[in-house]
Design a protein around this motif. Structure first.
Motif, short mmCIF file in Angstrom:
data_model
loop_
_atom_site.label_atom_id
_atom_site.label_comp_id
_atom_site.label_asym_id
_atom_site.label_seq_id
_atom_site.Cartn_x
_atom_site.Cartn_y
_atom_site.Cartn_z
N UNK A 1 0.86 -1.18 0.00
CA UNK A 1 0.00 0.00 0.00
C UNK A 1 0.89 1.23 0.00
N UNK A 2 0.61 2.14 -0.92
CA UNK A 2 1.39 3.36 -0.99
C UNK A 2 0.52 4.49 -1.49
N UNK A 3 0.94 5.74 -1.26
CA UNK A 3 0.18 6.87 -1.81
C UNK A 3 0.13 6.78 -3.33
N UNK A 4 -0.96 7.19 -3.89
CA UNK A 4 -1.15 7.11 -5.35
C UNK A 4 -0.04 7.82 -6.11
N UNK A 5 0.41 8.95 -5.59
CA UNK A 5 1.44 9.71 -6.31
C UNK A 5 2.83 9.07 -6.21
N UNK A 6 2.99 8.01 -5.42
CA UNK A 6 4.26 7.31 -5.32
C UNK A 6 4.22 5.94 -6.01
N UNK A 7 3.11 5.65 -6.67
CA UNK A 7 2.91 4.34 -7.31
C UNK A 7 3.99 4.05 -8.35
N UNK A 8 4.25 5.00 -9.25
CA UNK A 8 5.24 4.78 -10.29
C UNK A 8 6.63 4.55 -9.70
N UNK A 9 6.98 5.31 -8.68
CA UNK A 9 8.29 5.15 -8.04
C UNK A 9 8.38 3.77 -7.39
N UNK A 10 7.31 3.31 -6.77
CA UNK A 10 7.29 1.97 -6.16
C UNK A 10 7.49 0.90 -7.22
N UNK A 11 6.79 1.02 -8.34
CA UNK A 11 6.93 0.02 -9.40
C UNK A 11 8.34 0.01 -9.97
N UNK A 12 8.95 1.18 -10.15
CA UNK A 12 10.32 1.25 -10.64
C UNK A 12 11.28 0.63 -9.63
N UNK A 13 11.06 0.91 -8.36
CA UNK A 13 11.91 0.35 -7.31
C UNK A 13 11.80 -1.17 -7.27
N UNK A 14 10.58 -1.68 -7.37
CA UNK A 14 10.36 -3.13 -7.36
C UNK A 14 11.02 -3.78 -8.57
N UNK A 15 10.91 -3.13 -9.72
CA UNK A 15 11.54 -3.67 -10.94
C UNK A 15 13.06 -3.69 -10.78
N UNK A 16 13.62 -2.64 -10.22
CA UNK A 16 15.07 -2.57 -10.00
C UNK A 16 15.52 -3.67 -9.04
N UNK A 17 14.78 -3.84 -7.94
CA UNK A 17 15.11 -4.89 -6.97
C UNK A 17 15.01 -6.27 -7.61
N UNK A 18 13.96 -6.49 -8.37
CA UNK A 18 13.78 -7.78 -9.05
C UNK A 18 14.97 -8.06 -9.98
N UNK A 19 15.38 -7.06 -10.73
CA UNK A 19 16.50 -7.22 -11.66
C UNK A 19 17.79 -7.53 -10.90
N UNK A 20 18.02 -6.82 -9.79
CA UNK A 20 19.22 -7.07 -8.99
C UNK A 20 19.22 -8.49 -8.42
N UNK A 21 18.08 -8.90 -7.90
CA UNK A 21 17.99 -10.23 -7.29
C UNK A 21 18.16 -11.33 -8.35
N UNK A 22 17.60 -11.11 -9.53
CA UNK A 22 17.75 -12.10 -10.61
C UNK A 22 19.21 -12.24 -11.03
N UNK A 23 19.91 -11.11 -11.11
CA UNK A 23 21.33 -11.15 -11.48
C UNK A 23 22.13 -11.97 -10.45
N UNK A 24 21.85 -11.75 -9.18
CA UNK A 24 22.55 -12.49 -8.12
C UNK A 24 22.21 -13.97 -8.21
N UNK A 25 20.94 -14.28 -8.37
CA UNK A 25 20.50 -15.68 -8.47
C UNK A 25 21.12 -16.36 -9.69
N UNK A 26 21.13 -15.65 -10.81
CA UNK A 26 21.61 -16.25 -12.06
C UNK A 26 23.12 -16.49 -12.06
#
Length: 105
Positions: free
Chosen positions: A21-46
């Motif tokens: 749950x986040x403020x509506x105006x922070x939604x895009x930043x949250x999605x970008x942050x989650x995508x960045x984290x996902x990419x970092x974690x995938x690189x480490x796993x791979x």
């Protein structure tokens, strides 16, 4: 923050869904942050050197924290350099103004 100002957002990190749950105006930043984290974690796993979701998450967090601290250090160095240059310019301006006053006298 009003309850109506917040929205639930589903993010995917390493093929797992998380609702945040986040403020509506922070939604895009949250999605970008989650995508960045996902990419970092995938690189480490791979790379295959770290096994286990918890360890991968900790390694990603450490890498991201390192990046953040490095950027903060760069910003601090830049700020110090700019402050020094501004001080030099202020001194030159004051010297020029003082010389101009002396000529007028």
């Amino acid at each position: 923050m009003q309850p109506s100002d917040a929205t639930a957002v589903t993010v995917n990190i390493l093929d797992k869904e998380f609702r945040v749950v986040c403020p509506e105006d922070e939604r895009d930043a949250l999605l970008k942050s989650a995508h960045y984290l996902d990419r970092q974690m995938r690189e480490i796993r791979d790379r295959g050197k770290v096994i286990g979701l918890d360890r991968i998450a900790v390694m990603a967090a450490l890498n991201i924290a390192h990046e953040l601290l490095d950027l903060k250090g760069q910003k601090s160095d830049y700020t110090d350099t700019m402050q020094s240059r501004i001080q030099i310019l202020q001194n030159k301006i004051e010297d020029a103004l003082n010389k101009g006053r002396q000529i007028e006298l």
